[in-house]
Design an enzyme around this catalytic site. Structure first.
Site, PDB file in Angstrom:
ATOM      1  N   SER A  66      -9.521   1.251   2.243  1.00 38.46           N
ATOM      2  CA  SER A  66      -9.080   2.569   1.555  1.00 38.46           C
ATOM      3  C   SER A  66      -8.541   3.851   2.695  1.00 38.46           C
ATOM      4  O   SER A  66      -8.945   4.840   2.166  1.00 38.46           O
ATOM      5  CB  SER A  66      -9.789   2.888   0.449  1.00 38.46           C
ATOM      6  OG  SER A  66      -9.846   1.673  -0.540  1.00 38.46           O
ATOM      7  N   GLU A  82     -10.527 -11.061   2.983  1.00 46.00           N
ATOM      8  CA  GLU A  82      -9.430 -12.006   2.072  1.00 46.00           C
ATOM      9  C   GLU A  82      -9.406 -13.262   2.286  1.00 46.00           C
ATOM     10  O   GLU A  82      -8.972 -14.321   1.631  1.00 46.00           O
ATOM     11  CB  GLU A  82      -8.226 -11.149   2.169  1.00 46.00           C
ATOM     12  CG  GLU A  82      -8.153  -9.816   1.165  1.00 46.00           C
ATOM     13  CD  GLU A  82      -7.303  -8.664   1.687  1.00 46.00           C
ATOM     14  OE1 GLU A  82      -6.501  -9.128   2.407  1.00 46.00           O
ATOM     15  OE2 GLU A  82      -7.439  -7.544   1.318  1.00 46.00           O
ATOM     16  N   HIS A  93     -11.368 -11.544   8.036  1.00 43.39           N
ATOM     17  CA  HIS A  93     -11.040 -10.672   6.920  1.00 43.39           C
ATOM     18  C   HIS A  93     -11.514 -11.195   5.638  1.00 43.39           C
ATOM     19  O   HIS A  93     -11.646 -12.586   5.314  1.00 43.39           O
ATOM     20  CB  HIS A  93      -9.557 -10.589   7.087  1.00 43.39           C
ATOM     21  CG  HIS A  93      -9.216  -9.298   6.179  1.00 43.39           C
ATOM     22  ND1 HIS A  93      -9.284  -9.215   4.673  1.00 43.39           N
ATOM     23  CD2 HIS A  93      -8.823  -7.951   6.655  1.00 43.39           C
ATOM     24  CE1 HIS A  93      -8.831  -8.279   4.251  1.00 43.39           C
ATOM     25  NE2 HIS A  93      -8.568  -7.415   5.281  1.00 43.39           N
ATOM     26  N   LYS A 137      -0.561  -7.395   5.603  1.00 46.77           N
ATOM     27  CA  LYS A 137      -1.095  -8.624   4.856  1.00 46.77           C
ATOM     28  C   LYS A 137       0.163  -9.401   4.285  1.00 46.77           C
ATOM     29  O   LYS A 137       1.214  -9.360   5.345  1.00 46.77           O
ATOM     30  CB  LYS A 137      -2.013  -7.960   3.711  1.00 46.77           C
ATOM     31  CG  LYS A 137      -3.010  -7.242   4.013  1.00 46.77           C
ATOM     32  CD  LYS A 137      -3.988  -6.760   3.120  1.00 46.77           C
ATOM     33  CE  LYS A 137      -5.075  -5.968   3.663  1.00 46.77           C
ATOM     34  NZ  LYS A 137      -6.055  -5.598   2.744  1.00 46.77           N
ATOM     35  N   ASN A 177      -2.647  -3.757   9.106  1.00 48.81           N
ATOM     36  CA  ASN A 177      -2.587  -5.006   8.376  1.00 48.81           C
ATOM     37  C   ASN A 177      -1.739  -5.057   7.493  1.00 48.81           C
ATOM     38  O   ASN A 177      -1.945  -4.480   6.504  1.00 48.81           O
ATOM     39  CB  ASN A 177      -4.003  -5.270   8.147  1.00 48.81           C
ATOM     40  CG  ASN A 177      -4.229  -6.811   7.595  1.00 48.81           C
ATOM     41  OD1 ASN A 177      -3.187  -7.564   7.772  1.00 48.81           O
ATOM     42  ND2 ASN A 177      -5.283  -7.004   7.159  1.00 48.81           N
ATOM     43  N   GLU A 199     -15.210  -3.718   7.799  1.00 50.11           N
ATOM     44  CA  GLU A 199     -14.594  -3.283   6.293  1.00 50.11           C
ATOM     45  C   GLU A 199     -15.457  -3.619   5.382  1.00 50.11           C
ATOM     46  O   GLU A 199     -15.547  -4.857   4.710  1.00 50.11           O
ATOM     47  CB  GLU A 199     -13.368  -4.376   6.304  1.00 50.11           C
ATOM     48  CG  GLU A 199     -12.491  -3.989   7.507  1.00 50.11           C
ATOM     49  CD  GLU A 199     -11.010  -4.396   6.976  1.00 50.11           C
ATOM     50  OE1 GLU A 199      -9.947  -3.537   7.313  1.00 50.11           O
ATOM     51  OE2 GLU A 199     -10.693  -5.515   6.712  1.00 50.11           O
ATOM     52  N   GLY A 242      -8.816  -2.036  -0.624  1.00 49.73           N
ATOM     53  CA  GLY A 242      -7.803  -2.123  -1.634  1.00 49.73           C
ATOM     54  C   GLY A 242      -8.166  -1.371  -3.120  1.00 49.73           C
ATOM     55  O   GLY A 242      -7.644  -1.682  -3.901  1.00 49.73           O
TER      56      GLY A 242
HETATM   57  P1  13P Z   1      -6.715  -1.136   2.393  1.00 50.82           P
HETATM   58  O1  13P Z   1      -6.630  -0.059   3.612  1.00 50.82           O
HETATM   59  O2  13P Z   1      -5.393  -1.395   1.549  1.00 50.82           O
HETATM   60  O3  13P Z   1      -7.906  -0.661   1.658  1.00 50.82           O
HETATM   61  O4  13P Z   1      -7.067  -2.584   3.142  1.00 50.82           O
HETATM   62  C1  13P Z   1      -7.761  -2.445   4.390  1.00 50.82           C
HETATM   63  C2  13P Z   1      -7.779  -3.904   5.130  1.00 50.82           C
HETATM   64  O5  13P Z   1      -8.038  -4.928   4.453  1.00 50.82           O
HETATM   65  C3  13P Z   1      -7.159  -3.737   6.383  1.00 50.82           C
HETATM   66  O6  13P Z   1      -7.554  -5.217   6.859  1.00 50.82           O
END
Ligand code: 13P
Length: 254
Positions: free
Chosen positions: A213, A98, A96, A11, A9, A168, A174
């Protein structure tokens, strides 16, 4: 047979230059991999076609990060599931954290998008997970159940056939603080058992990814767990070398 999905992903990251460098490196190495792991790359929408041209006819599949709740019409700035299908997308990430947080997407909106994706025979990657406060107050299972039930209630008992779920935990995204793989295993088992109550076939074939992470150092500990069927990776998926290392780890544990 166990098969993993390793999904990137990206982003809101990347440029024509970085993406073309990434894809050149990926393509030069990918033929030496066993193909036991399916790879998904979800770039920003504007780069979808560019990525598709490079990965078409490989075991790398195109993913989208979001879709609108409508298929066509006067919705300035949006992209629909229909358009995603048109440009070669196979998987669509939704739910997600976010998007839940920064775009106010609630379970109702997410279940509407889920239905659009399924009706077009695309594969949703439904993200679910709890906050740190919810985890600390032992609410994880209740939160996940609620997120899953919204989908089951709107799409029916067979909603999770040919669907991917990504667990997640929000506190792990993150932050550099990944969840403990053994605890994630228990949560994945819980997710599968919950879905099994509605439809055994869905549960038996369900792919549940872990995200939060993940990197090349901790990937193996997750992938060794029997009910972790792959990974949804954010920042570590932006570096091709690291992403390739994770794919190799996934192939090796299978
Ligand atoms: P990170 O791997 O940067 O923690 O992000 C995970 C994520 O949100 C994947 O959708």
């Amino acid at each position: 047979m166990k098969k993993n999905i390793i999904a990137a992903n990206w982003k809101l990251n990347g440029s024509i230059k970085t993406i073309s460098y990434f894809l050149t490196s990926l393509k030069s190495k990918i033929s030496s991999f066993s193909k036991k792991s399916a790879i998904v790359i979800a770039p920003p929408t504007v780069f979808l076609e560019r990525v598709y041209k490079e990965i078409n006819n490989t075991n790398v599949y195109l993913g989208a990060q979001n879709i609108d709740m409508n298929l066509t019409g006067a919705f300035t700035g949006e992209n629909s599931a229909l358009m995603m299908k048109d440009v070669g997308v196979k998987y669509i990430i939704l739910g997600h954290s976010e998007r839940r947080l920064f775009h106010n997407e609630n379970n109702e909106i997410i279940s509407k998008k889920f239905c659009l994706i399924k009706n077009l025979n695309l594969i949703p990657i439904l993200c679910i997970g709890e906050t740190e406060i919810e985890k600390k107050s032992n609410k994880t299972e209740n939160i996940l159940k609620k997120q899953l039930n919204f989908i089951l209630n709107s799409f029916g008992k067979k909603a999770f056939r040919n669907t991917v779920i990504a667990y997640e935990p929000i506190w792990a995204i993150g932050t550099g603080i990944s969840a403990d793989p053994k605890s994630v295993q228990l949560i994945h088992k819980f997710i599968k058992n919950h879905i099994k109550k509605y439809d055994t076939i869905s549960a038996e074939n369900l792919i549940v990814l872990y995200g939060g992470s993940v990197n090349a150092l901790n990937a193996e500990d997750f992938l060794k767990q029997p009910d972790i069927n792959g990974l949804l990776i954010g920042s570590a998926s932006l570096k091709c070398e690291e992403f390739l290392k994770i794919i190799k780890i996934s192939d090796n544990v299978l």
